[in-house]
Design a protein around this motif. Structure first.
Motif, PDB file in Angstrom:
ATOM      1  N   UNK A  87     -15.460  -8.007  -6.532  1.00 54.36           N
ATOM      2  CA  UNK A  87     -15.564  -6.974  -7.627  1.00 54.36           C
ATOM      3  C   UNK A  87     -14.298  -6.176  -7.728  1.00 54.36           C
ATOM      4  N   UNK A  88     -13.141  -6.931  -7.539  1.00 58.83           N
ATOM      5  CA  UNK A  88     -11.734  -6.103  -7.393  1.00 58.83           C
ATOM      6  C   UNK A  88     -11.446  -5.321  -9.033  1.00 58.83           C
ATOM      7  N   UNK A  89     -11.040  -4.367  -8.775  1.00 54.67           N
ATOM      8  CA  UNK A  89     -10.491  -3.741  -9.916  1.00 54.67           C
ATOM      9  C   UNK A  89      -9.693  -4.810 -10.751  1.00 54.67           C
ATOM     10  N   UNK A  90      -9.572  -4.486 -12.139  1.00 55.45           N
ATOM     11  CA  UNK A  90      -8.692  -5.276 -12.790  1.00 55.45           C
ATOM     12  C   UNK A  90      -8.472  -4.554 -14.264  1.00 55.45           C
ATOM     13  N   UNK A  91      -7.257  -5.021 -14.927  1.00 56.99           N
ATOM     14  CA  UNK A  91      -6.906  -4.152 -15.962  1.00 56.99           C
ATOM     15  C   UNK A  91      -6.046  -5.325 -17.057  1.00 56.99           C
ATOM     16  N   UNK A  92      -6.244  -5.238 -18.211  1.00 57.89           N
ATOM     17  CA  UNK A  92      -5.680  -5.938 -19.121  1.00 57.89           C
ATOM     18  C   UNK A  92      -4.145  -5.942 -18.953  1.00 57.89           C
ATOM     19  N   UNK A  93      -3.861  -7.277 -18.823  1.00 58.40           N
ATOM     20  CA  UNK A  93      -2.375  -7.567 -18.679  1.00 58.40           C
ATOM     21  C   UNK A  93      -1.680  -7.395 -17.368  1.00 58.40           C
ATOM     22  N   UNK A  94      -2.867  -6.832 -16.209  1.00 56.55           N
ATOM     23  CA  UNK A  94      -2.454  -6.798 -14.807  1.00 56.55           C
ATOM     24  C   UNK A  94      -2.835  -8.108 -14.099  1.00 56.55           C
ATOM     25  N   UNK A  95      -2.343  -8.198 -12.695  1.00 58.54           N
ATOM     26  CA  UNK A  95      -2.613  -9.497 -12.146  1.00 58.54           C
ATOM     27  C   UNK A  95      -2.654  -9.139 -10.605  1.00 58.54           C
ATOM     28  N   UNK A  96      -3.604  -9.820  -9.805  1.00 55.36           N
ATOM     29  CA  UNK A  96      -3.683  -9.578  -8.250  1.00 55.36           C
ATOM     30  C   UNK A  96      -2.496 -10.404  -7.746  1.00 55.36           C
ATOM     31  N   UNK A  97      -2.193  -9.977  -6.677  1.00 56.35           N
ATOM     32  CA  UNK A  97      -1.526 -10.450  -5.642  1.00 56.35           C
ATOM     33  C   UNK A  97      -2.123 -10.487  -4.349  1.00 56.35           C
ATOM     34  N   UNK A  98      -1.649 -11.350  -3.360  1.00 57.40           N
ATOM     35  CA  UNK A  98      -2.097 -11.014  -1.728  1.00 57.40           C
ATOM     36  C   UNK A  98      -0.898 -10.923  -1.036  1.00 57.40           C
ATOM     37  N   UNK A  99      -1.082 -10.096   0.164  1.00 53.75           N
ATOM     38  CA  UNK A  99       0.079 -10.027   1.126  1.00 53.75           C
ATOM     39  C   UNK A  99      -0.625 -10.945   2.177  1.00 53.75           C
ATOM     40  N   UNK A 100       0.078 -11.840   2.351  1.00 54.00           N
ATOM     41  CA  UNK A 100      -0.434 -12.957   3.455  1.00 54.00           C
ATOM     42  C   UNK A 100      -0.506 -12.426   4.865  1.00 54.00           C
ATOM     43  N   UNK A 101       0.594 -11.367   5.148  1.00 52.79           N
ATOM     44  CA  UNK A 101       0.376 -10.586   6.701  1.00 52.79           C
ATOM     45  C   UNK A 101      -0.792  -9.931   6.948  1.00 52.79           C
ATOM     46  N   UNK A 102      -1.251  -9.159   5.765  1.00 55.00           N
ATOM     47  CA  UNK A 102      -2.479  -8.173   5.980  1.00 55.00           C
ATOM     48  C   UNK A 102      -3.679  -8.496   5.455  1.00 55.00           C
ATOM     49  N   UNK A 103      -3.600  -9.737   4.353  1.00 62.88           N
ATOM     50  CA  UNK A 103      -4.827 -10.031   3.756  1.00 62.88           C
ATOM     51  C   UNK A 103      -5.475  -9.147   2.572  1.00 62.88           C
ATOM     52  N   UNK A 104      -4.510  -8.241   2.397  1.00 61.47           N
ATOM     53  CA  UNK A 104      -4.764  -7.281   1.210  1.00 61.47           C
ATOM     54  C   UNK A 104      -4.570  -7.642  -0.127  1.00 61.47           C
ATOM     55  N   UNK A 105      -5.360  -7.206  -1.046  1.00 60.47           N
ATOM     56  CA  UNK A 105      -5.101  -7.585  -2.346  1.00 60.47           C
ATOM     57  C   UNK A 105      -4.826  -6.371  -3.253  1.00 60.47           C
ATOM     58  N   UNK A 106      -3.637  -6.572  -4.084  1.00 60.63           N
ATOM     59  CA  UNK A 106      -3.033  -5.561  -4.881  1.00 60.63           C
ATOM     60  C   UNK A 106      -3.309  -5.915  -6.159  1.00 60.63           C
ATOM     61  N   UNK A 107      -3.303  -4.940  -6.978  1.00 65.14           N
ATOM     62  CA  UNK A 107      -3.644  -4.857  -8.640  1.00 65.14           C
ATOM     63  C   UNK A 107      -1.947  -4.328  -9.052  1.00 65.14           C
ATOM     64  N   UNK A 108      -1.397  -5.433  -9.858  1.00 61.64           N
ATOM     65  CA  UNK A 108      -0.009  -5.328  -9.992  1.00 61.64           C
ATOM     66  C   UNK A 108      -0.064  -5.175 -11.559  1.00 61.64           C
ATOM     67  N   UNK A 109       0.559  -3.995 -12.129  1.00 57.99           N
ATOM     68  CA  UNK A 109       0.654  -3.642 -13.594  1.00 57.99           C
ATOM     69  C   UNK A 109       2.020  -3.341 -13.819  1.00 57.99           C
ATOM     70  N   UNK A 110       2.216  -3.164 -15.046  1.00 56.54           N
ATOM     71  CA  UNK A 110       3.604  -3.082 -15.676  1.00 56.54           C
ATOM     72  C   UNK A 110       3.825  -1.704 -16.096  1.00 56.54           C
ATOM     73  N   UNK A 111       3.060  -0.648 -15.543  1.00 52.04           N
ATOM     74  CA  UNK A 111       3.010   0.901 -15.783  1.00 52.04           C
ATOM     75  C   UNK A 111       4.058   1.386 -14.972  1.00 52.04           C
TER      76      UNK A 111
END
Length: 92
Positions: free
Chosen positions: A68-92
Motif C-alpha cells: 500500500x505505497x503512497x502514489x500520486x497522479x503522474x508520479x512513479x516508484x523507484x527502488x534503491x537496489x542497495x537498501x531495498x527502499x522504495x521511493x515515490x518520485x514526482x515532478x514537483x
C-alpha cells in the motif's frame, strides 16, 4: 523532481525485480544492434521484451498492492537496489 521514501521490500523481493531490471536492460541493448533482417531471433527478442516488461510491471503492481505505497497522479516508484527502499518520485 522530488523523491520521498514510501516503503521497503525484502531482499528476496528486491532480487526478483533486480533480475527483471537487468534482463530488460540487456534486451534493450540487444534490440539496438539486432535488426529485423534476423527474422527468427528478432521475433524471439520482441516476444521476450514483451514478457519481461509485463513481469516487471506486474512486480510493481503486486508490491504496490501488498505494501500500500503512497502514489500520486503522474508520479512513479523507484527502488534503491542497495537498501531495498522504495521511493515515490514526482515532478514537483
Amino acid at each position: 523532481m522530488e523523491k520521498k521514501i514510501v516503503g521497503q521490500v525484502t531482499a528476496e523481493e528486491k532480487n526478483e525485480i533486480l533480475t527483471l531490471f537487468e534482463r530488460r536492460n540487456g534486451l534493450n541493448e540487444l534490440a539496438k544492434i539486432l535488426t529485423a533482417d534476423n527474422g527468427e531471433l528478432y521475433e524471439k527478442l520482441v516476444k521476450d521484451m514483451g514478457e519481461t516488461g509485463t513481469k516487471f510491471q506486474n512486480w510493481w503492481d503486486r508490491m504496490g498492492a501488498k505494501y500500500q505505497w503512497e502514489s500520486v497522479e503522474g508520479g512513479n516508484w523507484e527502488i534503491n537496489f542497495d537498501t531495498c527502499e522504495i521511493f515515490l518520485v514526482t515532478n514537483e
